[in-house]
Design a protein around this motif. Structure first.
Motif, PDB file in Angstrom:
ATOM      1  N   ASP A  58       8.432  -3.517   7.207  1.00 40.41           N
ATOM      2  CA  ASP A  58       7.518  -2.386   7.069  1.00 40.41           C
ATOM      3  C   ASP A  58       6.115  -2.960   7.200  1.00 40.41           C
ATOM      4  OD1 ASP A  58       5.771  -0.328   6.110  1.00 40.41           O
ATOM      5  OD2 ASP A  58       7.503   0.631   5.180  1.00 40.41           O
ATOM      6  N   VAL A  61       2.354  -1.239   3.836  1.00 39.04           N
ATOM      7  CA  VAL A  61       2.724  -0.682   2.534  1.00 39.04           C
ATOM      8  C   VAL A  61       1.626  -0.985   1.526  1.00 39.04           C
ATOM      9  CG1 VAL A  61       5.187  -1.039   2.991  1.00 39.04           C
ATOM     10  CG2 VAL A  61       3.947  -2.722   1.670  1.00 39.04           C
ATOM     11  N   TRP A  66       3.445   2.041  -4.397  1.00 34.00           N
ATOM     12  CA  TRP A  66       4.785   2.555  -4.114  1.00 34.00           C
ATOM     13  C   TRP A  66       5.657   2.472  -5.362  1.00 34.00           C
ATOM     14  CZ3 TRP A  66       7.707   5.697  -1.760  1.00 34.00           C
ATOM     15  CH2 TRP A  66       9.071   5.488  -1.589  1.00 34.00           C
ATOM     16  N   LEU A 206       7.356  -7.289   4.354  1.00 32.46           N
ATOM     17  CA  LEU A 206       6.367  -6.260   4.031  1.00 32.46           C
ATOM     18  C   LEU A 206       4.968  -6.767   4.391  1.00 32.46           C
ATOM     19  CD1 LEU A 206       7.517  -5.613   0.354  1.00 32.46           C
ATOM     20  CD2 LEU A 206       8.153  -4.215   2.335  1.00 32.46           C
ATOM     21  N   ASP A 208       1.651  -6.074   2.855  1.00 30.52           N
ATOM     22  CA  ASP A 208       1.122  -5.405   1.669  1.00 30.52           C
ATOM     23  C   ASP A 208      -0.393  -5.295   1.779  1.00 30.52           C
ATOM     24  OD1 ASP A 208       1.066  -4.159  -0.788  1.00 30.52           O
ATOM     25  OD2 ASP A 208       0.941  -6.041  -1.905  1.00 30.52           O
ATOM     26  N   ALA A 409       3.668   3.416   2.668  1.00 31.24           N
ATOM     27  CA  ALA A 409       4.141   3.801   1.327  1.00 31.24           C
ATOM     28  C   ALA A 409       3.049   3.532   0.297  1.00 31.24           C
ATOM     29  CB  ALA A 409       5.386   2.979   0.985  1.00 31.24           C
ATOM     30  N   LEU A 414       9.174   4.009   1.750  1.00 36.52           N
ATOM     31  CA  LEU A 414       9.386   2.640   2.227  1.00 36.52           C
ATOM     32  C   LEU A 414      10.854   2.528   2.642  1.00 36.52           C
ATOM     33  CD1 LEU A 414       8.292  -0.624   0.335  1.00 36.52           C
ATOM     34  CD2 LEU A 414       9.867  -0.509   2.265  1.00 36.52           C
TER      35      LEU A 414
END
Length: 496
Positions: A58, A61, A66, A206, A208, A409, A414
């Motif tokens: 992903d 995010v 999230w 991820l 982030d 997300a 997610l």
């Protein structure tokens, strides 16, 4: 990972194969039944013809938010400000006594997901006071770019004189930073739960993009046993000099699972908050903000991008409105930013000429296909007559851009299968596809969701499915069952 694992009888690109994993990487691939197991200490796992894919990423995010999202009441489906306020009153009634902070003050009740862009009435402190007069309440908008507070919450944050109780952009981000500041042991445990849930959907990585200084946060989580995903950490302008002083560069490994990411610059707002910076005004809006908000003007953007590049930190620039995207492309062109050196986050509204420019530069377009389905009515209203340029996916791919799919997300779930389904079908909830000419195939969507291949010497970040991808429609993709997720050869999820 130490030791070896043999995946027996996997289906890879239609062929039945065995895959030998050793020390976290793919060591050998052979036809099913052909790899010898004579060596001691090789664990075997029968996939029985299950489809094997590279692990899914992903690419956008906000991991702490999230995790918090699951703990907070949602107003996403409220049809009016009054209904949303009533939802918060009901949430308070069901919550019992609110917890106290270290000073003995009641912590605010925080709700998520309000979407006032289609409401017939306007959110106000008075309306929220009427519904919840006895406790501080903060609602965070679905796009994270606005907050709505009642009087007790405004007083709590030193904003007693605020006229409406609705704050947008930077003032909203400041409030969100405070309400998200939970004790680390509490938030880390919730993030760990969210990571395990993501692994169950095949997520191995991820990006982030929380606004906080995330390096220390994630090193702490690693020390507490985090092992669900690889994490690429975003850096915001307020932390850029700190990162430079520490010698951090995009792509640097902080440990086996943590990597330094990109410089995240937010250059405009959002569609839902009507702050995305556009060439055309929003219907019914006048004055300085009728076209949205340009948070980082071109000269400032150019200086930030250049400062980061000189230090080895690549840019990723949030741009949603067509005018904001044009500014970002202007800066990238002037600075010679091309290929994977540059990335635009969202790229939600683009003129045809700018799609071509983005493709010619070959930069990354980090897009979130589920946003198109959640925001289609907002776009039809606030970008009326221009939605053929909204949430483009196929056009970007065909122009030569590199797609990187994600969720943003908690703005969308997610779950990469939700993301893939949105990109492929451009529809959900029984509605007709929205601008179906911008749909892409499953193969393209998956390629935009992975960072490795099933090949020798590649990381053993792998996903096995419990259903066939061929012919899967949107509903089947959204519910795609994942049987096994491997991260560097270690199982982070398994139903086998």
């Amino acid at each position: 990972m130490s030791g070896s694992l043999l995946l027996r009888d996997a289906s890879v690109d239609g062929a039945r194969v065995d895959v030998l994993v050793r020390d976290g990487v793919i060591a050998e691939i052979g036809a099913a039944g052909e790899i010898s197991t004579g060596a001691a200490g090789i664990e075997q796992l029968l996939l029985d013809g299950r489809v094997l894919l590279p692990g899914l990423w992903d690419n956008h995010v906000h991991m702490s938010q999230w995790a918090l999202h699951a703990k907070r009441p949602s107003t996403f489906h409220a049809a009016s400000a009054r209904e949303a306020a009533g939802m918060m009153a009901a949430a308070l009634a069901g919550a019992g006594a609110l917890p106290l902070d270290e000073h003995g003050r009641v912590l605010p009740l925080v709700g998520t997901g309000f979407r006032d862009g289609l409401w017939p009435d306007v959110p106000s402190r008075a309306l929220l006071d009427e519904a919840v007069p006895s406790a501080p309440v903060v609602l965070v908008s679905a796009d994270l770019h606005a907050v709505w507070l009642n009087s007790l919450a405004l007083e709590r944050f030193g904003l007693s004189d605020h006229a409406t109780g609705v704050l947008r952009e930077e003032p909203a981000f400041e409030i969100e930073g405070q309400i998200n500041d939970l004790p680390p042991e509490v938030l880390d445990a919730w993030v760990a739960d969210a990571g395990r849930d993501a692994a169950a959907r095949g997520v191995v990585g991820l990006v982030d993009l929380e606004m906080s200084w995330n390096a220390d946060t994630w090193m702490r989580r690693r020390s507490r046993g985090w092992r669900s995903q690889r994490v690429e950490l975003g850096i915001y302008p307020q932390h850029l000099e700190r990162a430079i002083e520490l010698g951090m560069r995009t792509g640097d490994a902080l440990d086996a699972l943590l990597t330094v990411g990109r410089l995240k610059i937010i250059t405009d707002g959002s569609l839902g908050t009507r702050t995305a910076y556009c060439f055309d005004p929003y219907p019914g809006m006048q004055g300085a903000e009728a076209h949205g908000l340009l948070a980082v003007p071109p000269a400032e953007l150019e200086a930030l991008v250049l400062r980061g590049l000189d230090a080895g930190i690549a840019p990723t620039v949030h741009a949603i409105g067509d005018h904001a995207n044009a500014h970002v492309l202007d800066v990238f062109e002037r600075l010679g930013v091309r290929g994977s050196a540059g990335r635009i986050e969202h790229a939600q509204l683009l003129r045809a000429a700018d799609v071509a420019r983005l493709g010619a530069l070959g930069i990354d377009a980090s897009v979130q296909p589920e946003h198109a389905l959640d925001d289609r009515d907002l776009a039809d209203l606030h970008w009326h007559g221009r939605t053929d340029g909204a949430f483009r996916v196929r056009s970007l791919l065909e122009a030569g851009a590199t797609l990187a799919l994600g969720s943003d997300a908690p703005v969308a779930p997610l779950d990469p299968w939700v993301t893939v389904a949105a990109a492929v079908e451009r529809a959900k909830d029984g509605r007709e596809p929205w601008h179906p000419d911008e749909a892409i195939g499953v193969g393209d969507a998956l390629r935009a969701s992975v960072r490795s291949r099933i090949a020798v010497d590649e990381p053993a970040d792998l996903v096995a499915l419990d259903a066939d991808l061929s012919g899967a429609d949107g509903a089947a993709l959204r519910a795609m069952p994942v049987a096994l997720t491997l991260l560097a050869g270690d199982a982070t999820h398994s139903t086998l």
